[in-house]
Design an enzyme around this catalytic site. Sequence first.
Site, PDB file in Angstrom:
ATOM      1  N   HIS A  14      37.838  50.336  53.185  1.00 26.41           N
ATOM      2  CA  HIS A  14      37.146  49.982  54.425  1.00 26.41           C
ATOM      3  C   HIS A  14      36.476  48.621  54.298  1.00 26.41           C
ATOM      4  O   HIS A  14      36.202  48.140  53.208  1.00 26.41           O
ATOM      5  CB  HIS A  14      36.121  51.051  54.802  1.00 26.41           C
ATOM      6  N   GLU A  87      34.675  60.348  50.820  1.00 28.08           N
ATOM      7  CA  GLU A  87      33.969  59.924  49.616  1.00 28.08           C
ATOM      8  C   GLU A  87      33.195  61.104  49.035  1.00 28.08           C
ATOM      9  O   GLU A  87      32.745  61.990  49.763  1.00 28.08           O
ATOM     10  CB  GLU A  87      33.007  58.786  49.977  1.00 28.08           C
TER      11      GLU A  87
END
Length: 104
Positions: A14, A87
């Site tokens: 990202h 995550e």
Amino acid sequence: MKIPNAQSFYFVRHGQTDGNIQHKAMGSQDVVLNDLGVLQAHQAALLLNNEPITTIVTSPLRRARQTADIIAQYVHAPVVENAGLSEACWGKKEGHRTRQWFMD
């Protein structure tokens, strides 16, 4: 040597978040891209624009989804969320500077 039926795989992290600037481990905290992160996603999309991408798979976290959605606009591929790509949760360490981890 070309392997028959092999598929290319691109891994894109990202774009930048404010937590990245502050050297904070965000982990599973759901934060958005900052302005530079949005620009980085567009830059990544330009690099991938002519690649034969058929599907984009992303974590459901907003920073990853934002990046995937921007890239999808360029490569015209559907975005699929996969919670398995989320995550890890760092517990009480999330949102803190990584240097502080070793002082706790």
